[in-house]
Design an enzyme around this catalytic site. Structure first.
Site, mmCIF file in Angstrom:
data_model
loop_
_atom_site.group_PDB
_atom_site.id
_atom_site.type_symbol
_atom_site.label_atom_id
_atom_site.label_comp_id
_atom_site.label_asym_id
_atom_site.label_seq_id
_atom_site.Cartn_x
_atom_site.Cartn_y
_atom_site.Cartn_z
ATOM 1 N N LYS A 59 0.825 -1.216 0.000
ATOM 2 C CA LYS A 59 0.000 0.000 0.000
ATOM 3 C C LYS A 59 0.856 1.261 0.000
ATOM 4 C CE LYS A 59 -4.414 -1.614 1.706
ATOM 5 N NZ LYS A 59 -5.452 -1.568 2.726
ATOM 6 N N LYS A 86 -9.977 -3.427 -4.836
ATOM 7 C CA LYS A 86 -10.741 -2.179 -4.999
ATOM 8 C C LYS A 86 -9.855 -1.067 -5.532
ATOM 9 C CE LYS A 86 -13.103 -3.041 -0.627
ATOM 10 N NZ LYS A 86 -13.416 -2.590 0.725
ATOM 11 N N LYS A 116 -3.840 -9.781 -7.085
ATOM 12 C CA LYS A 116 -5.109 -9.931 -6.365
ATOM 13 C C LYS A 116 -6.182 -9.006 -6.953
ATOM 14 C CE LYS A 116 -5.499 -7.725 -2.476
ATOM 15 N NZ LYS A 116 -5.437 -7.166 -1.132
HETATM 16 P P1 TYM Z 1 -10.428 -5.545 3.404
HETATM 17 O O1 TYM Z 1 -11.479 -4.539 3.658
HETATM 18 O O2 TYM Z 1 -9.279 -5.181 2.526
HETATM 19 O O3 TYM Z 1 -11.076 -6.854 2.811
HETATM 20 C C1 TYM Z 1 -12.210 -7.455 3.440
HETATM 21 C C2 TYM Z 1 -12.127 -8.959 3.324
HETATM 22 O O4 TYM Z 1 -12.094 -9.346 1.947
HETATM 23 C C3 TYM Z 1 -11.003 -10.222 1.729
HETATM 24 N N1 TYM Z 1 -10.503 -10.012 0.355
HETATM 25 C C4 TYM Z 1 -10.366 -10.989 -0.546
HETATM 26 N N2 TYM Z 1 -10.636 -12.302 -0.484
HETATM 27 C C5 TYM Z 1 -10.389 -13.036 -1.597
HETATM 28 N N3 TYM Z 1 -9.892 -12.505 -2.750
HETATM 29 C C6 TYM Z 1 -9.617 -11.190 -2.847
HETATM 30 N N4 TYM Z 1 -9.139 -10.672 -3.993
HETATM 31 C C7 TYM Z 1 -9.846 -10.365 -1.705
HETATM 32 N N5 TYM Z 1 -9.693 -9.036 -1.462
HETATM 33 C C8 TYM Z 1 -10.090 -8.843 -0.184
HETATM 34 C C9 TYM Z 1 -9.970 -9.825 2.761
HETATM 35 O O5 TYM Z 1 -9.032 -10.858 2.996
HETATM 36 C C10 TYM Z 1 -10.845 -9.545 3.955
HETATM 37 O O6 TYM Z 1 -11.174 -10.755 4.631
HETATM 38 N N6 TYM Z 1 -7.701 -5.465 7.590
HETATM 39 C C11 TYM Z 1 -8.906 -5.976 6.987
HETATM 40 C C12 TYM Z 1 -10.169 -5.622 7.734
HETATM 41 C C13 TYM Z 1 -10.129 -5.903 9.194
HETATM 42 C C14 TYM Z 1 -10.296 -7.149 9.811
HETATM 43 C C15 TYM Z 1 -10.221 -6.888 11.210
HETATM 44 C C16 TYM Z 1 -10.498 -8.441 9.331
HETATM 45 C C17 TYM Z 1 -9.953 -4.969 10.172
HETATM 46 N N7 TYM Z 1 -10.031 -5.568 11.381
HETATM 47 C C18 TYM Z 1 -10.333 -7.924 12.125
HETATM 48 C C19 TYM Z 1 -10.614 -9.464 10.272
HETATM 49 C C20 TYM Z 1 -10.536 -9.209 11.647
HETATM 50 C C21 TYM Z 1 -9.032 -5.413 5.580
HETATM 51 O O7 TYM Z 1 -8.482 -4.395 5.274
HETATM 52 O O8 TYM Z 1 -9.877 -6.118 4.790
#
Ligand code: TYM
Length: 340
Positions: A116, A203, A200
């Site tokens: 990032k 967004k 990957k």
């Molecule tokens: P975030 O918002 O980037 O993504 C949310 C969830 O989507 C999954 N994900 C994917 N899974 C499969 N293929 C993809 N291309 C893909 N892109 C995203 C992510 O793995 C995630 O599960 N840090 C985290 C949010 C968070 C969190 C937490 C998660 C904050 N606190 C506590 C679990 C527990 C995040 O930025 O996810």
């Protein structure tokens, strides 16, 4: 609620709408877990969203829209707790404390920060760097035992385990924080870009063609899948045959996850067929799966007051679990008792 042996926690950032990757890697799994009758807490992680610049109006909109997407996908706020992170101040408080447990050397290994921050690591926010300590706080604040995430969050859950162990050790607090397990399963834990299957689906990819957005209309979905990179070979009949075919593997995984079957099942049906046959079937499945969700998101978005009410109710319930745990943390660390 506390009769359950497992406690699930997970979160999604309210930034730019959901992709098919978020849906298949996380949201759809959250709904399946809810159906297994686990105690589940799902969060709209707005504190995480501001680690990168957000316009006020976008953040408000995206917070409500992500909540609408949770509801539209099947999260039932009477069975699972659904809330926004900033609604429970204990997250930020524990985030600070755990930031004092985590080591700079650990944070420096976080690949997502490197991705990032890119070449601009000096100019990004301090919050983006310390974010994994806040994520650890999200999970540990509820004594969560299982964390369903996509593959890209595995390293952060592993860091959470290290932070929990170090805290328990440093403060002689035995098993105070349970060591949480990542749950990374389902056929699509890592959905890849439709334009470059070595990256990957994200967004933040500048090309909208690289991803399917959960609110794309059927026409757009069909066009994006038609243009998705693939190869000239027919699909194999066995999973082994996908090993060196990243794009083919990605499309088969997406199909399997949408249909709720395994990759082997998909290959048993389509093995020997080319993409000329497979892609239209995949496009139809994706469009048919996402259309009802899009429609329901729009319906929920017509009543933002109701969304806000659901989040507030969820935050009150989340807080009733989090507050006594943070009270104990204060006691363990040696702070005076928290004001009630
Ligand atoms: P975030 O918002 O980037 O993504 C949310 C969830 O989507 C999954 N994900 C994917 N899974 C499969 N293929 C993809 N291309 C893909 N892109 C995203 C992510 O793995 C995630 O599960 N840090 C985290 C949010 C968070 C969190 C937490 C998660 C904050 N606190 C506590 C679990 C527990 C995040 O930025 O996810």
């Amino acid at each position: 609620m506390s009769t359950h042996a497992k406690r699930i926690f997970s979160g999604i950032q309210p930034t730019n709408g959901l992709t098919l990757g978020n849906y298949l890697g996380a949201m759809k799994r959250f709904v399946e877990i809810q159906e297994q009758d686990a105690e589940a807490i799902y969060c709209v992680v707005d504190l995480h969203a501001i680690t990168q610049p957000q316009k006020r109006s976008d953040l408000l909109h995206n917070t409500r829209e992500l909540t609408a997407a949770y509801l539209a996908s099947g999260i039932d706020p009477s069975r699972s707790i659904l809330f926004n992170q900033s609604g429970v101040a204990e997250h930020a408080e524990l985030g600070w404390i755990l930031g004092c447990t985590a080591r700079v050397g650990w944070m420096n290994r976080m690949t997502q920060f490197k991705d990032k921050a890119g070449k601009n690591a000096e100019a990004v926010s301090l919050g983006l760097y310390s974010y994994p300590a806040l994520m650890a706080a999200d999970i540990l604040l509820y004594h969560a035992t299982h964390v369903p995430v996509g593959d890209d969050q595995k390293q952060h859950v592993e860091l959470t385990r290290d932070i929990a162990m170090k805290f328990n050790n440093d403060f002689d607090a035995k098993d105070f924080f349970p060591i949480p397990e990542p749950l990374i399963d389902g056929p699509a834990p890592r959905v890849m870009s439709l334009r470059d299957a070595s990256k990957k689906m994200s967004k933040s990819d500048p090309s909208d063609q690289s991803r399917i957005n959960i609110r794309d209309d059927a026409d757009t979905i069909v066009k994006k899948i038609k243009k998705a990179t693939s190869d000239a070979e027919p699909l194999p009949s066995e999973e082994d045959g996908l090993k060196d075919r990243l794009a083919a593997k990605n499309l088969v995984s997406i199909y399997a996850a949408l249909a709720g079957v395994s990759k082997a099942d998909v290959l048993a049906e389509f093995g020997g067929q080319g993409f000329g046959v497979f892609k239209p079937k995949l496009a139809e499945l994706a469009a048919d799966s996402l259309a009802p969700i899009s429609t329901k998101i729009a319906e929920y978005m017509d009543d933002p007051a109701e969304i806000d009410r659901i989040l507030q109710d969820g935050a009150a319930r989340a807080r009733s679990i989090a507050a006594p745990i943070l009270d104990q943390v204060y006691d363990i660390v040696g702070f005076l008792p928290r004001r009630k």
